[in-house]
Design a protein around this motif. Structure first.
Motif, short mmCIF file in Angstrom:
data_model
loop_
_atom_site.label_atom_id
_atom_site.label_comp_id
_atom_site.label_asym_id
_atom_site.label_seq_id
_atom_site.Cartn_x
_atom_site.Cartn_y
_atom_site.Cartn_z
N ASN A 1 65.82 33.79 33.95
CA ASN A 1 65.69 33.33 35.41
C ASN A 1 65.28 34.30 36.28
O ASN A 1 64.65 33.89 37.12
N GLN A 2 65.58 35.64 35.96
CA GLN A 2 65.21 36.56 36.97
C GLN A 2 65.56 36.33 38.39
O GLN A 2 64.69 36.34 39.16
N SER A 3 66.71 35.59 38.56
CA SER A 3 67.14 35.42 39.85
C SER A 3 67.62 36.58 40.64
O SER A 3 67.55 36.32 42.09
N ASP A 4 67.97 37.78 40.11
CA ASP A 4 68.09 38.78 40.78
C ASP A 4 66.82 39.52 41.25
O ASP A 4 65.88 39.63 40.34
N SER A 5 66.52 40.02 42.55
CA SER A 5 65.19 40.39 42.76
C SER A 5 64.67 41.68 42.14
O SER A 5 63.53 42.03 42.15
N ILE A 6 65.59 42.29 41.67
CA ILE A 6 65.27 43.55 40.90
C ILE A 6 65.08 43.43 39.48
O ILE A 6 64.12 44.31 38.89
N THR A 7 65.24 42.24 38.94
CA THR A 7 64.90 42.01 37.66
C THR A 7 63.39 42.10 37.18
O THR A 7 63.05 42.73 36.10
N PRO A 8 62.37 41.76 37.93
CA PRO A 8 61.24 41.90 37.59
C PRO A 8 60.77 43.49 37.48
O PRO A 8 59.79 43.80 36.75
N PHE A 9 61.29 44.22 38.38
CA PHE A 9 61.05 45.66 38.28
C PHE A 9 61.63 46.17 37.13
O PHE A 9 61.08 47.16 36.31
N LEU A 10 62.84 45.81 36.69
CA LEU A 10 63.44 46.35 35.20
C LEU A 10 62.50 46.06 34.23
O LEU A 10 62.60 46.73 33.18
N LEU A 11 61.98 44.83 34.37
CA LEU A 11 61.27 44.47 33.25
C LEU A 11 59.96 45.38 32.90
O LEU A 11 59.32 45.94 32.14
N SER A 12 59.38 45.80 34.25
CA SER A 12 58.32 46.75 34.19
C SER A 12 58.68 48.17 33.46
O SER A 12 58.24 48.60 32.61
N PHE A 13 59.83 48.49 33.92
CA PHE A 13 60.47 49.83 33.47
C PHE A 13 60.85 49.47 31.74
O PHE A 13 60.82 50.42 31.06
N HIS A 14 61.31 48.41 31.36
CA HIS A 14 61.28 48.18 29.77
C HIS A 14 59.90 48.30 29.29
O HIS A 14 59.99 49.10 28.34
N ASN A 15 59.01 47.93 29.84
CA ASN A 15 57.67 48.07 29.65
C ASN A 15 57.20 49.63 29.36
O ASN A 15 56.52 49.88 28.25
N MET A 16 57.23 50.30 30.18
CA MET A 16 56.98 51.67 30.28
C MET A 16 57.74 52.30 29.22
O MET A 16 57.27 53.16 28.69
#
Length: 380
Positions: free
Chosen positions: A290-305
């Motif tokens: 759901n990525q309801s928390d505003s930080i989740t999209p950023f954490l997805l990026s750091f998973h990618n990195m």
């Protein structure tokens, strides 16, 4: 020339102005920062990053000191030539000067790139002429030497263009080379450019060479083989890891060639988070979907990195044993890359660059139809 980059092929995540001001300095999660260049407080540590001077010259937050980047990490500075060119074409005001770019590079980075004008191939000579004037300016006005490396830039989309560009800029006294070969998606033409420099006697590029705008296993396998063969120090960058924040892309940890675009359209049907990287260990399944928390999209990026870094690290380890690397390449469907890279290097060693280029010319046709990264923050 002594390199500040260790031997091998090193992935460099590009961090833009938005990332610096909105992510790196302001977000944290479960007592961890997003400052991946800090050893103790981040999810993981990586000592390389790239910033573009064009976006950071006027941003007081975007300095090495203000983002807290330690001296033992390597910050690479792109001059922003692509942005100057593209914004100029669109009629947008260019509010930076060559002097501002040069001084920002000298004050902040370990490796800086000359202010080039990436070629419009319908006006190749005009791009070359503009780049030469900027190179002259940088050479004349440079103040910092020693621990600061300033790289020359090589462009071209075929061997004739590479030869013309090189012979027009080789006279400048710079410390290494950055390869802006077009299209950036064609790793084989980048190999040709590197081998061309080798044949031309440019020994500095063995320890000081950067490849613009490439990532993914195809490039990682090929560049690891190149670094191993020449015992070289190479770096390469991309910003595609940021697609987590931009598009909600979640790259698969077992094969970073592929991803899924997460969001509210997906059902919460998995029974766990399908990755055990340092970032994903802190995510709940509900956050992932759901990525309801505003930080989740950023954490997805750091998973990618993290997975880009980890994949490249393992490929470099495997490059010590060519049979192991070949089997890995086969396992992910990239055996052709292994064989083609091997064949190009072997052909060069036997016959030189011109015969090798003509022999493998069929590989230099870009057949990619999907959107591909072409520069720090641009796509075609």
């Amino acid at each position: 020339m002594t390199s500040i980059v260790p031997k091998g092929s090193h992935y460099v995540p590009a961090i833009g102005d938005n990332i610096i001001t909105k992510w790196v300095n302001r977000f944290s999660w479960q007592d961890k920062t997003l400052r991946f260049f800090e050893r103790d407080q981040s999810f993981f540590y990586h000592p390389f990053s790239l910033m573009s001077a064009y976006y950071t010259v006027h941003n007081k937050e975007a300095t090495r000191e203000n983002i807290g980047m330690p001296d033992d990490t390597i910050l690479i500075g792109d001059s922003g030539g692509f942005q100057v060119l593209s914004f100029g074409k669109k009629g947008r005001q260019i509010d930076v000067t060559p002097m501002q770019i040069l001084r920002w590079l000298e004050e902040n980075v370990d490796i800086g790139m000359n202010l080039d004008s990436p070629p419009d191939y319908d006006h190749f000579n005009d791009s070359l002429k503009f780049s030469i004037e900027n190179f002259k300016y940088f050479e004349k006005n440079r103040l910092r030497y020693g621990d600061f490396k300033l790289y020359n830039v090589l462009h071209g989309n075929n061997l004739d263009h590479i030869d013309l560009w090189y012979n027009s800029v080789k006279k400048f006294n710079f410390d290494g080379w950055a390869l802006g070969i077009h299209p950036s998606t064609n790793i084989y033409l980048k190999l040709i450019a590197y081998l061309y420099l080798h044949e031309s006697g440019e020994t500095s590029h063995l320890n000081s060479c950067h490849f613009f705008g490439v990532s993914g296993p195809t490039n990682m396998v090929s560049l690891a083989m190149l670094a191993k063969h020449f015992d070289a120090s190479l770096t390469f960058d991309s910003s595609s890891w940021t697609w987590g924040q931009r598009f909600r892309d979640y790259w698969f940890s077992n094969d970073i060639r592929h991803c899924v675009r997460l969001g509210r359209l997906f059902q919460n049907s998995m029974n766990g988070v399908p990755c055990d990287c340092p970032v994903c260990k802190t995510l709940s399944l509900d956050m992932l979907y759901n990525q309801s928390d505003s930080i989740t999209p950023f954490l997805l990026s750091f998973h990618n990195m993290y997975n880009y870094i980890n994949t490249n690290k393992n490929i470099n380890i495997m490059s010590d044993d060519s049979e192991v690397l070949q089997e890995y390449a086969r396992s992910i469907g990239e055996e052709d890359v292994f064989h083609n890279t091997n064949s190009i290097i072997e052909s060069y060693e036997r016959f030189g660059i011109e015969k090798t280029y003509n022999k493998f010319k069929y590989l230099f046709i870009n057949k990619t139809k999907t959107p591909t990264e072409t520069n720090l923050f641009g796509f075609t």
